[in-house]
Design a protein around this motif. Structure first.
Motif, mmCIF file in Angstrom:
data_model
loop_
_atom_site.group_PDB
_atom_site.id
_atom_site.type_symbol
_atom_site.label_atom_id
_atom_site.label_comp_id
_atom_site.label_asym_id
_atom_site.label_seq_id
_atom_site.Cartn_x
_atom_site.Cartn_y
_atom_site.Cartn_z
ATOM 1 N N ARG A 1 55.987 2.517 -27.610
ATOM 2 C CA ARG A 1 56.232 3.039 -26.261
ATOM 3 C C ARG A 1 54.926 3.310 -25.504
ATOM 4 N NH1 ARG A 1 60.136 8.166 -24.845
ATOM 5 N NH2 ARG A 1 60.037 7.905 -22.606
ATOM 6 N N HIS A 2 53.916 3.846 -26.195
ATOM 7 C CA HIS A 2 52.650 4.210 -25.554
ATOM 8 C C HIS A 2 51.709 3.015 -25.375
ATOM 9 C CE1 HIS A 2 51.984 4.574 -29.891
ATOM 10 N NE2 HIS A 2 50.760 4.148 -29.631
ATOM 11 N N ASP A 3 52.036 1.856 -25.937
ATOM 12 C CA ASP A 3 51.221 0.646 -25.789
ATOM 13 C C ASP A 3 51.456 0.008 -24.418
ATOM 14 O OD1 ASP A 3 50.246 0.876 -28.389
ATOM 15 O OD2 ASP A 3 51.788 -0.444 -29.226
ATOM 16 N N PRO A 4 50.549 -0.876 -23.984
ATOM 17 C CA PRO A 4 50.801 -1.630 -22.745
ATOM 18 C C PRO A 4 52.044 -2.506 -22.905
ATOM 19 C CG PRO A 4 48.507 -1.892 -23.459
ATOM 20 C CD PRO A 4 49.237 -1.188 -24.569
ATOM 21 N N LEU A 5 52.604 -2.932 -21.792
ATOM 22 C CA LEU A 5 53.761 -3.822 -21.835
ATOM 23 C C LEU A 5 53.441 -5.068 -22.654
ATOM 24 C CD1 LEU A 5 55.058 -3.753 -18.150
ATOM 25 C CD2 LEU A 5 56.268 -2.909 -20.177
ATOM 26 N N LYS A 6 54.376 -5.477 -23.466
ATOM 27 C CA LYS A 6 54.259 -6.690 -24.283
ATOM 28 C C LYS A 6 55.468 -7.550 -23.940
ATOM 29 C CE LYS A 6 53.803 -8.043 -29.143
ATOM 30 N NZ LYS A 6 53.697 -7.508 -30.521
ATOM 31 N N VAL A 7 55.223 -8.783 -23.520
ATOM 32 C CA VAL A 7 56.295 -9.678 -23.085
ATOM 33 C C VAL A 7 56.360 -10.860 -24.044
ATOM 34 C CG1 VAL A 7 57.171 -11.110 -21.204
ATOM 35 C CG2 VAL A 7 55.900 -9.002 -20.687
ATOM 36 N N GLN A 8 57.571 -11.142 -24.520
ATOM 37 C CA GLN A 8 57.781 -12.257 -25.429
ATOM 38 C C GLN A 8 58.951 -13.109 -24.943
ATOM 39 O OE1 GLN A 8 57.158 -11.193 -29.723
ATOM 40 N NE2 GLN A 8 57.202 -9.122 -28.877
ATOM 41 N N LEU A 9 58.786 -14.407 -25.053
ATOM 42 C CA LEU A 9 59.858 -15.349 -24.749
ATOM 43 C C LEU A 9 60.656 -15.549 -26.023
ATOM 44 C CD1 LEU A 9 61.209 -17.521 -22.931
ATOM 45 C CD2 LEU A 9 59.497 -19.122 -23.828
ATOM 46 N N LEU A 10 61.957 -15.311 -25.954
ATOM 47 C CA LEU A 10 62.852 -15.563 -27.085
ATOM 48 C C LEU A 10 63.576 -16.875 -26.843
ATOM 49 C CD1 LEU A 10 64.535 -12.064 -27.575
ATOM 50 C CD2 LEU A 10 62.523 -13.000 -28.752
ATOM 51 N N THR A 11 63.549 -17.752 -27.825
ATOM 52 C CA THR A 11 64.265 -19.018 -27.739
ATOM 53 C C THR A 11 65.207 -19.100 -28.921
ATOM 54 O OG1 THR A 11 62.308 -20.016 -26.740
ATOM 55 C CG2 THR A 11 64.001 -21.508 -27.532
ATOM 56 N N MET A 12 66.486 -19.330 -28.645
ATOM 57 C CA MET A 12 67.496 -19.444 -29.691
ATOM 58 C C MET A 12 67.851 -20.912 -29.874
ATOM 59 S SD MET A 12 67.753 -16.625 -27.835
ATOM 60 C CE MET A 12 67.958 -14.878 -27.898
ATOM 61 N N PHE B 1 72.662 -26.429 -25.687
ATOM 62 C CA PHE B 1 71.303 -26.657 -25.223
ATOM 63 C C PHE B 1 70.338 -25.583 -25.719
ATOM 64 C CE2 PHE B 1 73.890 -28.887 -22.080
ATOM 65 C CZ PHE B 1 73.251 -30.111 -22.040
ATOM 66 N N GLY B 2 70.817 -24.640 -26.501
ATOM 67 C CA GLY B 2 69.979 -23.529 -26.927
ATOM 68 C C GLY B 2 70.004 -22.430 -25.879
ATOM 69 N N HIS B 3 69.116 -21.447 -26.034
ATOM 70 C CA HIS B 3 69.112 -20.311 -25.114
ATOM 71 C C HIS B 3 67.724 -19.703 -25.069
ATOM 72 C CE1 HIS B 3 70.541 -16.993 -22.781
ATOM 73 N NE2 HIS B 3 70.153 -16.131 -23.689
ATOM 74 N N SER B 4 67.388 -19.097 -23.941
ATOM 75 C CA SER B 4 66.112 -18.410 -23.771
ATOM 76 C C SER B 4 66.339 -17.055 -23.118
ATOM 77 C CB SER B 4 65.162 -19.228 -22.885
ATOM 78 O OG SER B 4 64.913 -20.485 -23.445
ATOM 79 N N VAL C 1 65.832 -6.854 -23.555
ATOM 80 C CA VAL C 1 65.957 -8.307 -23.529
ATOM 81 C C VAL C 1 66.693 -8.664 -22.254
ATOM 82 C CG1 VAL C 1 66.948 -10.341 -24.649
ATOM 83 C CG2 VAL C 1 65.929 -8.523 -26.039
ATOM 84 N N TYR C 2 66.040 -9.464 -21.413
ATOM 85 C CA TYR C 2 66.635 -9.925 -20.159
ATOM 86 C C TYR C 2 67.185 -11.319 -20.402
ATOM 87 C CZ TYR C 2 64.456 -5.919 -17.981
ATOM 88 O OH TYR C 2 64.095 -4.634 -17.644
ATOM 89 N N ASN C 3 68.487 -11.451 -20.164
ATOM 90 C CA ASN C 3 69.231 -12.619 -20.592
ATOM 91 C C ASN C 3 70.025 -13.187 -19.418
ATOM 92 O OD1 ASN C 3 71.106 -14.351 -21.777
ATOM 93 N ND2 ASN C 3 72.199 -12.709 -22.840
ATOM 94 N N TRP C 4 69.628 -14.366 -18.927
ATOM 95 C CA TRP C 4 70.342 -15.027 -17.837
ATOM 96 C C TRP C 4 71.520 -15.844 -18.357
ATOM 97 C CZ3 TRP C 4 65.128 -14.255 -16.286
ATOM 98 C CH2 TRP C 4 64.975 -13.762 -14.994
ATOM 99 N N GLY C 5 71.974 -15.562 -19.564
ATOM 100 C CA GLY C 5 73.058 -16.345 -20.151
ATOM 101 C C GLY C 5 74.380 -15.613 -20.253
ATOM 102 N N ALA C 6 74.561 -14.538 -19.508
ATOM 103 C CA ALA C 6 75.814 -13.783 -19.576
ATOM 104 C C ALA C 6 76.873 -14.439 -18.690
ATOM 105 C CB ALA C 6 75.584 -12.340 -19.130
ATOM 106 N N PHE C 7 78.085 -14.532 -19.219
ATOM 107 C CA PHE C 7 79.202 -15.067 -18.441
ATOM 108 C C PHE C 7 80.499 -14.498 -18.988
ATOM 109 C CE2 PHE C 7 78.777 -17.977 -21.952
ATOM 110 C CZ PHE C 7 80.077 -18.332 -22.292
ATOM 111 N N ASN C 8 81.549 -14.599 -18.193
ATOM 112 C CA ASN C 8 82.875 -14.118 -18.575
ATOM 113 C C ASN C 8 83.611 -15.260 -19.271
ATOM 114 O OD1 ASN C 8 85.540 -13.356 -18.723
ATOM 115 N ND2 ASN C 8 85.683 -12.638 -16.618
ATOM 116 N N ILE D 1 63.878 -18.205 -16.165
ATOM 117 C CA ILE D 1 62.663 -17.633 -16.745
ATOM 118 C C ILE D 1 61.437 -18.368 -16.216
ATOM 119 C CG2 ILE D 1 61.357 -17.377 -18.899
ATOM 120 C CD1 ILE D 1 64.103 -16.853 -20.259
ATOM 121 N N ARG D 2 61.485 -19.692 -16.217
ATOM 122 C CA ARG D 2 60.366 -20.490 -15.697
ATOM 123 C C ARG D 2 60.021 -20.056 -14.272
ATOM 124 N NH1 ARG D 2 62.314 -25.989 -13.981
ATOM 125 N NH2 ARG D 2 62.999 -24.645 -12.289
ATOM 126 N N ASP D 3 61.038 -19.909 -13.440
ATOM 127 C CA ASP D 3 60.793 -19.587 -12.036
ATOM 128 C C ASP D 3 60.198 -18.197 -11.843
ATOM 129 O OD1 ASP D 3 61.766 -22.113 -11.482
ATOM 130 O OD2 ASP D 3 63.728 -21.407 -10.793
#
Length: 186
Positions: free
Chosen positions: A25-36, A46-49, A63-70, A151-153
């Motif tokens: 929590r006290h560290d600087p922000l750390k950003v990682q790309l997750l690829t499934m 097609f996999g997922h990111s 985890v920010y996920n643009w793959g949510a759907f109903n 994510i790319r954009d």
């Protein structure tokens, strides 16, 4: 500022046992790309990111996920294949992402994104803005509007266009070739 990614995890070992662990929590922000890896369902062929952010004062990683759907939308498969299925940006914990991937027998690869502190903060602002109720929904298209292109954009935006030149590099496959590569066995 250049954008670079370093491979930190491959396979299904828990992140706490690998180099892609969460920042404190006290560290600087750390950003990682997750690829499934691709899954059995047509929606995962097609996999997922997703984007995993830890540190920076956050109580827990996000985890920010643009793959949510109903999944109960009428004509789901037809809408998916024709590019008319509504998706949205969701936020969850890493454990939720991990458990879903394990349940679906999919592997996760995490790549640490070499962002400056200012870029990481700008990314958090962009993700928070994109997650607002009025901004989070989009119409999915397997090639033009999906978890990876979103994510790319956003990364291109916060790195002042560092990824833009890659958009012009041909993949070597036609749209038909891409579909056959992922669905050919089905």
């Amino acid at each position: 500022m250049p954008f670079a990614a370093t491979l930190l995890l491959a396979g299904m070992s828990r992140p706490a046992q690998a180099n892609c662990d969460a920042a404190e929590r006290h560290d600087p922000l750390k950003v990682q790309l997750l690829t499934m890896s691709p899954g059995e369902a047509v929606f995962s062929a097609f996999g997922h990111s997703a984007i995993w952010v830890t540190g920076g004062g956050l109580k827990s990683g996000r985890v920010y996920n643009w793959g949510a759907f109903n999944g109960s939308q009428p004509n789901l498969v037809q809408r998916f294949l024709s590019g008319r299925l509504e998706y949205w940006l969701d936020r969850e914990t890493f454990d939720e992402s991990w458990e879903r991937s394990e349940h679906e027998d999919r592997k996760i690869v995490a790549q640490r994104l070499d962002l400056t502190d200012a870029q990481a903060v700008a990314l958090m602002r962009a993700l928070s803005h994109a997650r607002k109720k009025e901004n989070r929904h989009y119409t999915y298209h397997w090639r033009d509007a999906n978890c990876a292109t979103k994510i790319r954009d956003v990364l291109d935006e916060i790195t002042d266009g560092a990824l833009s030149p890659a958009k012009d590099i041909p993949s070597g496959l036609t749209a038909r070739g891409e579909v056959l590569r992922h669905f050919g066995g089905n």
